[in-house]
Design a protein around this motif. Sequence first.
Motif, PDB file in Angstrom:
ATOM      1  N   VAL A   1       0.832  -1.207   0.000  1.00  0.00           N
ATOM      2  CA  VAL A   1       0.000   0.000   0.000  1.00  0.00           C
ATOM      3  C   VAL A   1       0.865   1.254   0.000  1.00  0.00           C
ATOM      4  O   VAL A   1       1.827   1.372   0.766  1.00  0.00           O
ATOM      5  CB  VAL A   1      -0.927   0.019   1.235  1.00  0.00           C
ATOM      6  N   ILE A   2       0.500   2.187  -0.884  1.00  0.00           N
ATOM      7  CA  ILE A   2       1.108   3.520  -0.924  1.00  0.00           C
ATOM      8  C   ILE A   2       0.086   4.490  -0.341  1.00  0.00           C
ATOM      9  O   ILE A   2      -1.054   4.542  -0.807  1.00  0.00           O
ATOM     10  CB  ILE A   2       1.435   3.946  -2.366  1.00  0.00           C
ATOM     11  N   VAL A   3       0.483   5.246   0.648  1.00  0.00           N
ATOM     12  CA  VAL A   3      -0.437   6.172   1.314  1.00  0.00           C
ATOM     13  C   VAL A   3      -0.021   7.618   1.059  1.00  0.00           C
ATOM     14  O   VAL A   3       1.153   7.967   1.196  1.00  0.00           O
ATOM     15  CB  VAL A   3      -0.498   5.908   2.838  1.00  0.00           C
ATOM     16  N   HIS A   4      -0.989   8.433   0.667  1.00  0.00           N
ATOM     17  CA  HIS A   4      -0.802   9.881   0.663  1.00  0.00           C
ATOM     18  C   HIS A   4      -1.780  10.457   1.681  1.00  0.00           C
ATOM     19  O   HIS A   4      -2.993  10.313   1.541  1.00  0.00           O
ATOM     20  CB  HIS A   4      -1.063  10.506  -0.700  1.00  0.00           C
ATOM     21  N   ALA A   5      -1.261  11.100   2.707  1.00  0.00           N
ATOM     22  CA  ALA A   5      -2.088  11.696   3.754  1.00  0.00           C
ATOM     23  C   ALA A   5      -2.073  13.213   3.618  1.00  0.00           C
ATOM     24  O   ALA A   5      -1.016  13.818   3.451  1.00  0.00           O
ATOM     25  CB  ALA A   5      -1.582  11.283   5.133  1.00  0.00           C
ATOM     26  N   GLY A   6      -3.244  13.830   3.674  1.00  0.00           N
ATOM     27  CA  GLY A   6      -3.342  15.285   3.566  1.00  0.00           C
ATOM     28  C   GLY A   6      -3.968  15.704   2.259  1.00  0.00           C
ATOM     29  O   GLY A   6      -4.204  14.880   1.363  1.00  0.00           O
ATOM     30  N   ASN A   7      -4.248  16.996   2.140  1.00  0.00           N
ATOM     31  CA  ASN A   7      -4.851  17.518   0.915  1.00  0.00           C
ATOM     32  C   ASN A   7      -3.856  17.479  -0.242  1.00  0.00           C
ATOM     33  O   ASN A   7      -2.675  17.772  -0.062  1.00  0.00           O
ATOM     34  CB  ASN A   7      -5.326  18.956   1.131  1.00  0.00           C
ATOM     35  N   LEU A   8      -4.350  17.128  -1.414  1.00  0.00           N
ATOM     36  CA  LEU A   8      -3.515  17.078  -2.614  1.00  0.00           C
ATOM     37  C   LEU A   8      -4.194  17.923  -3.691  1.00  0.00           C
ATOM     38  O   LEU A   8      -5.257  17.566  -4.197  1.00  0.00           O
ATOM     39  CB  LEU A   8      -3.348  15.635  -3.096  1.00  0.00           C
ATOM     40  N   TYR A   9      -3.579  19.060  -4.017  1.00  0.00           N
ATOM     41  CA  TYR A   9      -4.193  20.006  -4.936  1.00  0.00           C
ATOM     42  C   TYR A   9      -3.791  19.719  -6.382  1.00  0.00           C
ATOM     43  O   TYR A   9      -2.837  18.983  -6.649  1.00  0.00           O
ATOM     44  CB  TYR A   9      -3.787  21.435  -4.552  1.00  0.00           C
ATOM     45  N   ASP A  10      -4.521  20.337  -7.297  1.00  0.00           N
ATOM     46  CA  ASP A  10      -4.274  20.110  -8.717  1.00  0.00           C
ATOM     47  C   ASP A  10      -2.835  20.415  -9.124  1.00  0.00           C
ATOM     48  O   ASP A  10      -2.255  19.731  -9.970  1.00  0.00           O
ATOM     49  CB  ASP A  10      -5.226  20.971  -9.567  1.00  0.00           C
ATOM     50  N   HIS A  11      -2.246  21.467  -8.530  1.00  0.00           N
ATOM     51  CA  HIS A  11      -0.882  21.843  -8.917  1.00  0.00           C
ATOM     52  C   HIS A  11       0.180  20.933  -8.311  1.00  0.00           C
ATOM     53  O   HIS A  11       1.369  21.135  -8.526  1.00  0.00           O
ATOM     54  CB  HIS A  11      -0.612  23.312  -8.540  1.00  0.00           C
ATOM     55  N   GLN A  12      -0.241  19.910  -7.561  1.00  0.00           N
ATOM     56  CA  GLN A  12       0.702  18.956  -6.974  1.00  0.00           C
ATOM     57  C   GLN A  12       0.520  17.562  -7.586  1.00  0.00           C
ATOM     58  O   GLN A  12       0.883  16.572  -6.960  1.00  0.00           O
ATOM     59  CB  GLN A  12       0.474  18.867  -5.461  1.00  0.00           C
ATOM     60  N   ASN A  13       0.007  17.492  -8.772  1.00  0.00           N
ATOM     61  CA  ASN A  13      -0.367  16.217  -9.377  1.00  0.00           C
ATOM     62  C   ASN A  13       0.829  15.549 -10.068  1.00  0.00           C
ATOM     63  O   ASN A  13       1.272  15.996 -11.123  1.00  0.00           O
ATOM     64  CB  ASN A  13      -1.485  16.472 -10.401  1.00  0.00           C
ATOM     65  N   PRO A  14       1.379  14.441  -9.514  1.00  0.00           N
ATOM     66  CA  PRO A  14       2.577  13.797 -10.089  1.00  0.00           C
ATOM     67  C   PRO A  14       2.207  12.767 -11.167  1.00  0.00           C
ATOM     68  O   PRO A  14       2.259  11.556 -10.944  1.00  0.00           O
ATOM     69  CB  PRO A  14       3.204  13.117  -8.870  1.00  0.00           C
ATOM     70  N   GLU A  15       1.865  13.238 -12.351  1.00  0.00           N
ATOM     71  CA  GLU A  15       1.364  12.352 -13.404  1.00  0.00           C
ATOM     72  C   GLU A  15       2.361  11.258 -13.783  1.00  0.00           C
ATOM     73  O   GLU A  15       1.968  10.140 -14.111  1.00  0.00           O
ATOM     74  CB  GLU A  15       0.977  13.176 -14.625  1.00  0.00           C
ATOM     75  N   ILE A  16       3.645  11.583 -13.770  1.00  0.00           N
ATOM     76  CA  ILE A  16       4.655  10.580 -14.147  1.00  0.00           C
ATOM     77  C   ILE A  16       4.644   9.409 -13.178  1.00  0.00           C
ATOM     78  O   ILE A  16       4.825   8.251 -13.574  1.00  0.00           O
ATOM     79  CB  ILE A  16       6.051  11.231 -14.205  1.00  0.00           C
ATOM     80  N   PHE A  17       4.381   9.694 -11.911  1.00  0.00           N
ATOM     81  CA  PHE A  17       4.311   8.619 -10.920  1.00  0.00           C
ATOM     82  C   PHE A  17       3.101   7.723 -11.173  1.00  0.00           C
ATOM     83  O   PHE A  17       3.180   6.500 -11.062  1.00  0.00           O
ATOM     84  CB  PHE A  17       4.241   9.203  -9.512  1.00  0.00           C
ATOM     85  N   TRP A  18       1.965   8.326 -11.509  1.00  0.00           N
ATOM     86  CA  TRP A  18       0.762   7.521 -11.787  1.00  0.00           C
ATOM     87  C   TRP A  18       1.034   6.578 -12.964  1.00  0.00           C
ATOM     88  O   TRP A  18       0.613   5.417 -12.954  1.00  0.00           O
ATOM     89  CB  TRP A  18      -0.441   8.406 -12.106  1.00  0.00           C
ATOM     90  N   GLN A  19       1.762   7.080 -13.946  1.00  0.00           N
ATOM     91  CA  GLN A  19       2.080   6.263 -15.118  1.00  0.00           C
ATOM     92  C   GLN A  19       2.938   5.065 -14.719  1.00  0.00           C
ATOM     93  O   GLN A  19       2.681   3.931 -15.139  1.00  0.00           O
ATOM     94  CB  GLN A  19       2.798   7.099 -16.173  1.00  0.00           C
ATOM     95  N   GLN A  20       3.976   5.318 -13.887  1.00  0.00           N
ATOM     96  CA  GLN A  20       4.831   4.205 -13.479  1.00  0.00           C
ATOM     97  C   GLN A  20       4.070   3.228 -12.594  1.00  0.00           C
ATOM     98  O   GLN A  20       4.259   2.013 -12.694  1.00  0.00           O
ATOM     99  CB  GLN A  20       6.073   4.689 -12.728  1.00  0.00           C
ATOM    100  N   LEU A  21       3.205   3.754 -11.746  1.00  0.00           N
ATOM    101  CA  LEU A  21       2.414   2.880 -10.873  1.00  0.00           C
ATOM    102  C   LEU A  21       1.559   1.933 -11.710  1.00  0.00           C
ATOM    103  O   LEU A  21       1.461   0.735 -11.412  1.00  0.00           O
ATOM    104  CB  LEU A  21       1.537   3.737  -9.958  1.00  0.00           C
TER     105      LEU A  21
END
Length: 418
Positions: A250-270
Amino acid sequence: MKKILVLSFYYPPSSKASMHWPLKMAELLPNFGWEPVILTVDEDVVSAIENRGNLDTNTILRTGFWDVFKIYKKFIGKKSEESLSVSETISNTNASFTQRLSLWIRMNLFIPDARIGWYFPAVKKASNFIKKNKIDLILTNGPPHSTHLIGKKLSKKFKIPLAAMFIDPWVDISYYKGHKRNKLTVLLDNYLERKVVEHSSKMFFVTKGLVKYYSKKYPAAANKSNLIYWGYNEKDFEGLKRERSENYKVIVHAGNLYDHQNPEIFWQQLKEKISSGEKLRMRFIGTQGPAVKQSIIKFGLENHTEYLGYLPYKEVLQEIINADYLMMCVAEERHIPGKLFEYLRSGNPIIAFGDHSSEVEVILRESNSGNLYSYTETGIDYFKDLLNIKPNCEHVKKYSREELIKQIAVELDSILNN
């Protein structure tokens, strides 16, 4: 015992992250000769509510306020009982005309922020209290930076020293990115910020980047700025035991995540990792901007993603402890997500994203807790890079809030001694 009036818009039962510092001050400052009196609000429509136990050990002054977000909900067609997330209030993604208009009004007409409706009720409530009770010092906790204006007004009115704590920048806070503010608004906002800086006897900042930024912007800030990292509460981790699934990581991101913090390259690798047979799941706690959720769908991750929304703080820490990997997205070079320190305390490996975020990079490297990558880096196996991560638990202890409160108390004493 010396008395300090602590102004914080967010305080329990609000669960906003900004309430953690004033809550810990209320608990620990008496150990160093300071009796806190808390000035806060009754309730607001954006914060989730959480029971934080008995708070009656301190004097707490609560006031009503004009809540612009109640009007915002009606304006965009939301019912009063419907929830309103922080990420939602600042996103332009798929926004209707009324949402875009509301956002422009918020960015340009509410100065310094949408919490200015607390100014007059807070000044009135605090003034009545101060007339009957001796207060030695006023400390303001922002954002919202309207809080600093309230503190400055009270400080000048009653000739009481002011200390201001900045968790985020004022005039160019990260969520202004991508939004237009007119020149008159920015000019007035800078003026209000400068007046608070000049009037404050001490200033506390939660990153070195903020100390450097304000000292450069306002020479008056240079000799009264202090670095106090966000930190973590050791007591909050008591009784937590790691529980992990044997079926997937499991990968956890805790806290608010705004549009300008969107790591698209990571989603692709995931997605590529999952497609190759690795059993991975993404778990979000808090709110996510619409663009983030769209990216999850774009890369086909929706069946491997959980949105837990708001959780009580203890449950958030349990999820952090249980995680195989922790993910963090830095907004800009002056920003350190508050959750970084709870992440460090957990001892779990951290995958962080941020551009020009050298301070975060140093903290991760010195504690050997994870790695920082640019939002645009490609061809990196983020998970393979974590194989040699073995966090230095002793090093992390210096970020305990119990230790940090001692530093704050010393600086508060110095104000009265000068």
